[in-house]
Design a protein around this motif. Sequence first.
Motif, PDB file in Angstrom:
ATOM      1  N   ALA A 429       0.828  -1.207   0.000  1.00  0.00           N
ATOM      2  CA  ALA A 429       0.000   0.000   0.000  1.00  0.00           C
ATOM      3  C   ALA A 429       0.864   1.259   0.000  1.00  0.00           C
ATOM      4  O   ALA A 429       0.629   2.191  -0.779  1.00  0.00           O
ATOM      5  CB  ALA A 429      -0.930  -0.017   1.208  1.00  0.00           C
ATOM      6  N   ALA A 430       1.855   1.304   0.880  1.00  0.00           N
ATOM      7  CA  ALA A 430       2.725   2.485   0.950  1.00  0.00           C
ATOM      8  C   ALA A 430       3.500   2.668  -0.346  1.00  0.00           C
ATOM      9  O   ALA A 430       3.707   3.796  -0.810  1.00  0.00           O
ATOM     10  CB  ALA A 430       3.679   2.349   2.125  1.00  0.00           C
ATOM     11  N   THR A 431       3.944   1.566  -0.949  1.00  0.00           N
ATOM     12  CA  THR A 431       4.675   1.638  -2.214  1.00  0.00           C
ATOM     13  C   THR A 431       3.798   2.202  -3.314  1.00  0.00           C
ATOM     14  O   THR A 431       4.237   3.050  -4.112  1.00  0.00           O
ATOM     15  CB  THR A 431       5.199   0.243  -2.602  1.00  0.00           C
ATOM     16  N   ALA A 432       2.541   1.759  -3.372  1.00  0.00           N
ATOM     17  CA  ALA A 432       1.621   2.261  -4.392  1.00  0.00           C
ATOM     18  C   ALA A 432       1.365   3.758  -4.212  1.00  0.00           C
ATOM     19  O   ALA A 432       1.253   4.504  -5.195  1.00  0.00           O
ATOM     20  CB  ALA A 432       0.301   1.490  -4.332  1.00  0.00           C
ATOM     21  N   VAL A 433       1.294   4.212  -2.972  1.00  0.00           N
ATOM     22  CA  VAL A 433       1.116   5.643  -2.719  1.00  0.00           C
ATOM     23  C   VAL A 433       2.322   6.426  -3.223  1.00  0.00           C
ATOM     24  O   VAL A 433       2.190   7.432  -3.936  1.00  0.00           O
ATOM     25  CB  VAL A 433       0.877   5.903  -1.221  1.00  0.00           C
ATOM     26  N   LEU A 434       3.509   5.975  -2.884  1.00  0.00           N
ATOM     27  CA  LEU A 434       4.721   6.717  -3.244  1.00  0.00           C
ATOM     28  C   LEU A 434       4.997   6.713  -4.742  1.00  0.00           C
ATOM     29  O   LEU A 434       5.385   7.739  -5.312  1.00  0.00           O
ATOM     30  CB  LEU A 434       5.927   6.117  -2.513  1.00  0.00           C
ATOM     31  N   LEU A 435       4.830   5.582  -5.395  1.00  0.00           N
ATOM     32  CA  LEU A 435       5.271   5.480  -6.784  1.00  0.00           C
ATOM     33  C   LEU A 435       4.341   6.172  -7.770  1.00  0.00           C
ATOM     34  O   LEU A 435       4.750   6.452  -8.901  1.00  0.00           O
ATOM     35  CB  LEU A 435       5.459   4.012  -7.176  1.00  0.00           C
ATOM     36  N   HIS A 569      -6.358  11.301  -8.582  1.00  0.00           N
ATOM     37  CA  HIS A 569      -7.061  11.151  -7.311  1.00  0.00           C
ATOM     38  C   HIS A 569      -6.588   9.892  -6.607  1.00  0.00           C
ATOM     39  O   HIS A 569      -6.476   8.823  -7.213  1.00  0.00           O
ATOM     40  CB  HIS A 569      -8.572  11.062  -7.560  1.00  0.00           C
ATOM     41  N   LEU A 570      -6.298  10.046  -5.322  1.00  0.00           N
ATOM     42  CA  LEU A 570      -5.877   8.924  -4.480  1.00  0.00           C
ATOM     43  C   LEU A 570      -6.864   8.735  -3.343  1.00  0.00           C
ATOM     44  O   LEU A 570      -7.275   9.709  -2.700  1.00  0.00           O
ATOM     45  CB  LEU A 570      -4.487   9.208  -3.893  1.00  0.00           C
ATOM     46  N   ALA A 571      -7.226   7.487  -3.102  1.00  0.00           N
ATOM     47  CA  ALA A 571      -7.946   7.118  -1.879  1.00  0.00           C
ATOM     48  C   ALA A 571      -7.168   5.970  -1.257  1.00  0.00           C
ATOM     49  O   ALA A 571      -6.906   4.959  -1.908  1.00  0.00           O
ATOM     50  CB  ALA A 571      -9.377   6.692  -2.185  1.00  0.00           C
ATOM     51  N   ALA A 572      -6.754   6.145  -0.010  1.00  0.00           N
ATOM     52  CA  ALA A 572      -5.921   5.141   0.646  1.00  0.00           C
ATOM     53  C   ALA A 572      -6.357   4.954   2.086  1.00  0.00           C
ATOM     54  O   ALA A 572      -6.577   5.930   2.802  1.00  0.00           O
ATOM     55  CB  ALA A 572      -4.447   5.557   0.591  1.00  0.00           C
ATOM     56  N   ASN A 573      -6.472   3.696   2.480  1.00  0.00           N
ATOM     57  CA  ASN A 573      -6.743   3.351   3.874  1.00  0.00           C
ATOM     58  C   ASN A 573      -5.502   2.656   4.415  1.00  0.00           C
ATOM     59  O   ASN A 573      -5.261   1.481   4.128  1.00  0.00           O
ATOM     60  CB  ASN A 573      -7.967   2.432   3.972  1.00  0.00           C
ATOM     61  N   LEU A 574      -4.702   3.370   5.169  1.00  0.00           N
ATOM     62  CA  LEU A 574      -3.426   2.860   5.643  1.00  0.00           C
ATOM     63  C   LEU A 574      -3.538   2.423   7.107  1.00  0.00           C
ATOM     64  O   LEU A 574      -2.810   2.879   7.979  1.00  0.00           O
ATOM     65  CB  LEU A 574      -2.342   3.919   5.456  1.00  0.00           C
TER      66      LEU A 574
END
Length: 624
Positions: A429-435, A569-574
Amino acid sequence: MTVHEDTRTPGVARRHEPLGFGAECVEDGVRFRLWAPAARQVDVVLEDEGVVVPMDALEGGWFQVTSGQARPGSLYRYRIDGGLHVPDPASRFQPRDVHGPSEVVDAHAFAWSDGGWRGRPWGEVVVYELHVGTFSPEGTFAGAMALLPRLATLGVTAIELMPLADFPGRANWGYDGVLPFAPDSRYGRPEDLKALIAAAHGLGLMVFVDVVYNHFGPDGNYLGVYAPEFFTSRHRTPWGDAINFDGPGSVTVRAYFTANARYWLHEYHCDGLRFDAVHAIVDDSPQSILTAIAEAVAPLRACGRHIHLVLENENNEAGHLNGSDGPQGFTAQWNDDIHHVLHVLLTGERDGYYADYMDDPAGRLGRCLTEGFAYQGEWSAVREGVRGESTRGLSPTAFVGFLQNHDQIGNRAFGERITALASPAAVRAATAVLLLAPSPPLLFMGQEFACSRPFLFFCDFGPELASAVTEGRRREFARFPEFADESRRAHIPDPNDPATLIKSRLDWTEAERSPGRDWLTFHRELLATRARHIGARLAAGEVRTLGFNRFGARGLTVGWLFADGAQLHLAANLGDADAVVADRMSPAPMTLYETCAPAGGRLGPWEVRWGLWPGAADTTAGGP
């Protein structure tokens, strides 16, 4: 600056940066030049020729001579006042390490085959940081060059080499270098490094070099003997007396470092520099040494090259940045804040500087993604003071994001990578956010296949200094509860043990089998999506943020607007619990990435969705 086209081989360039210091090949031999204001007499000792050549004393503490008996390949030292023999502080090569003789190098001798290379725009940057000594089985420039095709197919666009300046012993991270112009001989000869850079350019990869202008290493630095003005006791650093950038004699010191920056960018045709820990540079001059370096580099940029200057500055001083590779200023800065907040979200660790990010990690991540720094003048409890400056007016591209780098892995007692500390779902999840975020991402070597080997702190000093380093490192961890017991600290790997280096070397076979192969595919697919939909837009124009919203305990949505009108647009539940997304959940016309299909406006634990609303003139609507 000199670039000569080889008329015998069209397209081949020969590059040479006149330094004003050291040994330069000239028509009638080799000109030697040394600044030694504390010396009465200096001689050049040509070791193989058995010749001693007295140097002429000039004004301002300079000594100079041109010798017809010296030639490319000659080994030489300077003899100070008839006694101490020292290497050249501007040595281009040290074949026998930092205490040995310097070698005369003819910079014109290497025939470059990348004459048409101008670099790549900053918007396309995806950085891959590597340590030459542990990146390949050989631990050499040649070994690294053989692996470059892997990086090109991975989808990174720039390699960043940890410091190359000659360091003492067989192994070092590079931050203990003492001869900034000499790539360390353990990795190969200067022409081997040039071959690596030319090969990278042939594959479309930029090359950045990490430079250290805040101190010299503790072993092999002789400058204080014959040029004490190089340092000043008026300022102190973690390494002792500061380098003298603002007192008597500082004109020459400043010229030395501005020449070094130009040297890497011109003579080695590098595409950028990463400046280590500039917060540790103390300079009260009207014009800071950083500004002076940017101005010295400006003519190279004016020639049409994409040259990127990147800072590491834990004080979050945004004033140095201009967010582009324009004629002056610094392109970007490493964003420690985004690493720290992601690390807290993924691991729950709260020791040390992580304590500053425990109160609202998702909110701080939203600020990092939209404004760069989490701390922009707010109170830091860890530092017991205000930290940072406002980033107003800066693009998200001025902040390099990362989940791992050499510091954040290697400064742990056992060098654990994030995949040893957090669940695979959390890391994905964190990798997908950063890249896929507009901020340029950085990967640390082996991250792309979830390397299971640590990256430990290692060095190779003499017995007395080695013992002090080992004990000092273990003492450093005594303040952490898990290392309060001395017997526990005794298990921290000894930096001077050769096994510590070996344990840190990448095992490339991991990339060929599961789970490493699956992680590699994951990174390749994300970077291909970035190149097609994000990088191309960033290279074409600015991006601005549309802000972020919170949902649940650790969820956030973020939006960005590109120059072509497209919206990202990003939606993330970390976090570990389901959460209902508070704002728009209508499917984007183009899904760039999603962990799974949305269900009733909810995102499950560690789920991430990236969507794109194309602009009016979009040319990438064929899907991710």
